[in-house]
Scaffold this active site. Structure first.
Site, PDB file in Angstrom:
ATOM      1  N   CYS A  56      -9.525   0.392 -12.776  1.00 48.84           N
ATOM      2  CA  CYS A  56     -10.211   0.341 -13.980  1.00 48.84           C
ATOM      3  C   CYS A  56     -10.890  -1.235 -13.859  1.00 48.84           C
ATOM      4  O   CYS A  56     -11.160  -1.604 -12.887  1.00 48.84           O
ATOM      5  CB  CYS A  56      -9.327   0.200 -15.063  1.00 48.84           C
ATOM      6  SG  CYS A  56      -8.176   1.799 -15.079  1.00 48.84           S
ATOM      7  N   ALA A  92      -9.603   7.246 -14.825  1.00 47.96           N
ATOM      8  CA  ALA A  92      -8.120   8.086 -14.853  1.00 47.96           C
ATOM      9  C   ALA A  92      -8.004   8.421 -13.567  1.00 47.96           C
ATOM     10  O   ALA A  92      -8.702   9.461 -12.913  1.00 47.96           O
ATOM     11  CB  ALA A  92      -8.281   9.116 -15.880  1.00 47.96           C
ATOM     12  N   GLU A 147      -3.115   0.552  -8.620  1.00 41.40           N
ATOM     13  CA  GLU A 147      -2.302   1.179  -8.366  1.00 41.40           C
ATOM     14  C   GLU A 147      -0.783   0.791  -8.028  1.00 41.40           C
ATOM     15  O   GLU A 147      -1.145  -0.112  -6.975  1.00 41.40           O
ATOM     16  CB  GLU A 147      -2.659   2.566  -7.653  1.00 41.40           C
ATOM     17  CG  GLU A 147      -4.143   2.982  -7.872  1.00 41.40           C
ATOM     18  CD  GLU A 147      -4.129   3.976  -9.018  1.00 41.40           C
ATOM     19  OE1 GLU A 147      -3.084   4.227  -9.390  1.00 41.40           O
ATOM     20  OE2 GLU A 147      -5.188   4.216  -9.348  1.00 41.40           O
TER      21      GLU A 147
END
Length: 628
Positions: free
Chosen positions: A2, A54, A80
């Site tokens: 993101c 996403a 992540e």
């Protein structure tokens, strides 16, 4: 994956409109969702803006900013945590419950349970911003390798933070003043080294670091929680070569498989070289199903690795995709580089990296890249070249080298050719191998910068001085690798891949940079990595277990495109738009007359190092885009 942006405004003047503009400036990093939170503790304006791509937990439960209902803490997070399921299970064993299935809530709960030491639990890539409501602190964290970026600005009671610098231009308090020392460093290396950025009062949080802003005292403090030198300084492993091979392969398999965790399609960048072939081959053998591989090719001799990649893909059985790039593709992309990279960035491979990201994004949302293999296993030609030079100089006592430097003749008359004498003088005056490595590999030497730039170039903190932290017991090659890991890898390679991939909303993952692998290889003897002139011995021997040596055994080819040729031919009009005498004279930072000599020599085919003109061209484009 993101993007985020936000502020802490102690004057209380920043509102929702500013926050939305800052976050939406990085909408390319997260086109799937957006979130904005405006807080006002004790009259301080805190803005948390988020754009989501996403990858895990595609439901609304993964929305950010995310609040911990028990503590009032907020988080925005880019990256992540690959082992989040294991961490979550441990937290559940301590009584915690979860409302989502992704990794963001795991970070929130881990911070609640373990505090700052929670970061030691994570395997992953991450930039995290936490608002600790109870302690009244803003906390920023960057992953160990620096895969994910985190910039900040601090001046006049305004603290800005974000994934990219472009967000800061949307805050009325941001003052975009060029940092002269950072600009000088750019011309030496083609990138700007953390913690600095192109602007004054604006920084990159260093990898493996925390930053805390105390909302009560207005004090900023930083702390290193992980440093690669710690592991290079450890005693060398006494494992046999065969044991090292087995352990390395075990760690590679674990690292590669962790990075396949996703709720969306995943692919692999495949050049056909050892690094990317290692990732693709091991995954195809150990991961269920057929993996997807992506290659970019060029109809130019000396630049096209596509046939090699195709042969590797056929051998391992991947679902292979290739795209051939023309000068028209580059012509369309090059003018967009200043917008993509925010600050001057001179690595020409930014162009093919962005192009292959675009191709992969048509099929997948996540792609594994093989960056870091050269830094870990000693694969760059400059590693061998620098090692040989340093060994020659290292045997001469420093006082003798320093005295002999006075005997080296003066500077070149032209910047068209590299001033080897200036480099030699500076090498003779360095005390540490890391600084020798720096000088040997500079595009413009420090002496040449005085002629290239209009402002005086001051001696400032050199990021290569981190080599002083390395013990005298560390072998010279391992010192080179440690320094390269902390400089070129972080501020060139990882910046390049992050901006290129995220410009098209593609998440790039770096399996070679799993910290468990890095920590282990740091203790491995140099001769296991490079035997004589044979480089990357460990990695090559592992790859040959999966792919026949006859397919892989060929000279190393860099990931590049023929920009040197195109800027003199098909792209000449674009090139001269920024490199004409008139355009050069409008830049207050560079010496137009000196640059014109380099340009004219380049047009006549007399310039040996294309980077000497490309760095200027890139700066010219950036300067017009962001400063005019």
């Amino acid at each position: 994956m993101c993007g985020f942006a936000g502020f802490v405004d102690f004057k209380g003047r920043s509102g929702m409109d500013v926050l939305m503009n800052m976050a939406n400036a990085v909408s390319h990093r997260g086109p799937d969702d957006s979130g904005y939170e405006l807080l006002s503790p004790r009259g301080v304006s805190i803005g948390l803006g988020f754009r989501r791509l996403a990858i895990l937990d595609l439901s609304i439960a993964g929305h950010q900013p995310m609040k911990n209902p028990d503590t009032g803490d907020f988080i925005i997070f880019n990256g992540e945590i690959y082992n989040f399921r294991e961490v979550r299970k441990e937290l559940e064993g301590s009584g915690f419950t979860f409302h989502s299935t992704g990794d963001t809530e795991v970070i929130l709960r881990a911070y609640q349970h373990w505090g700052k030491s929670c970061v030691d639990k994570f395997i992953g890539m991450f930039s995290i911003v936490l608002y600790d409501e109870r302690k009244q602190k803003m906390i920023c964290i960057r992953d160990r390798a620096g895969v994910k970026p985190l910039f900040y600005y601090w001046k006049n009671d305004v603290f800005l933070f974000g994934s990219e610098l472009k967000s800061f231009h949307h805050h009325p308090s941001f003052e975009k003043e060029i940092d002269n020392n950072a600009l000088a460093y750019y011309f030496q290396h083609g990138y700007i080294s953390s913690p600095h950025s192109i602007f004054n009062d604006t920084y990159q949080l260093k990898p493996g670091s925390w930053l805390e802003l105390d909302l009560n005292s207005k004090k900023i403090s930083t702390e290193t929680y992980w440093n690669v030198n710690t592991f290079y300084n450890k005693p060398q492993s006494r494992m046999s070569y065969e044991e090292v091979l087995d352990k390395t392969e075990e760690l590679l398999i674990s690292a590669f498989n962790y990075r396949m965790i996703s709720d969306v399609p995943v692919g692999v960048f495949l050049s056909g070289g050892y690094d990317s072939s290692c990732v693709a081959a091991i995954l195809q053998k150990t991961y269920p199903g057929q993996i997807r591989t992506y290659t970019i090719g060029f109809d130019e001799p000396g630049f096209n690795e596509a046939p090699y990649a195709k042969e590797v893909a056929a051998n391992i059985g991947s679902d292979h995709h290739e795209y051939y790039c023309s000068f028209k593709d580059a012509m369309h992309l090059v003018p967009k580089l200043p917008e993509i990279y925010d600050q001057p960035f001179g690595d020409p491979s930014a162009v093919p990296t962005t192009l292959i990201s675009r191709i992969a994004r048509e099929h997948v949302t996540v792609a594994l890249s093989a960056d870091g293999g050269d830094e870990l296993f000693a694969g760059y030609p400059r590693h061998l070249k620098s090692l040989n030079y340093i060994k020659k100089f290292k045997g001469i006592p420093f006082f003798a080298r320093s005295i002999s430097s006075n005997l080296v003749p003066g500077n070149n008359k032209s910047l068209l050719t590299a001033d080897r004498n200036d480099k030699l003088r500076r090498v003779l005056n360095t005390r540490y191998e890391s600084e020798m490595f720096d000088v040997i590999n500079q595009t413009f030497s420090a002496g040449e910068l005085q002629r290239l730039l209009k402002f005086p170039v001051m001696e400032s903190e050199n990021p290569f001085q981190i080599g002083k932290e390395l013990s005298s017991e560390v072998e010279t090659l391992n010192k080179i690798l440690a320094v390269d890991y902390s400089t070129y890898l972080v501020d060139d390679i990882l910046q390049k891949v992050d901006r290129a991939s995220m410009s098209v909303s593609l998440e790039a993952r770096e399996p070679f940079l799993d910290h468990r692998l890095v920590e282990f290889l740091a203790t491995v003897p140099s001769n296991y990595k490079m035997e004589g002139n044979f480089q990357k011995k460990i990695l090559k021997d592992i790859v040959h277990k999966y792919i026949p040596k006859k397919i892989m055994d060929r000279p190393k080819m860099g990931f590049g495109i023929p920009l040197d040729k195109w800027c003199r031919s098909e792209m000449k009009e674009l090139f001269m738009d920024f490199m004409s005498d008139a355009a050069l004279s409008q830049n207050e930072y560079i010496n137009a007359a000196e640059v014109a000599k380099i340009r004219d020599g380049y047009m006549k085919g007399q310039l040996q190092n294309f980077e000497r003109i490309w760095f200027v061209f890139v700066f010219q484009m950036w300067y017009k885009h962001w400063m005019k």
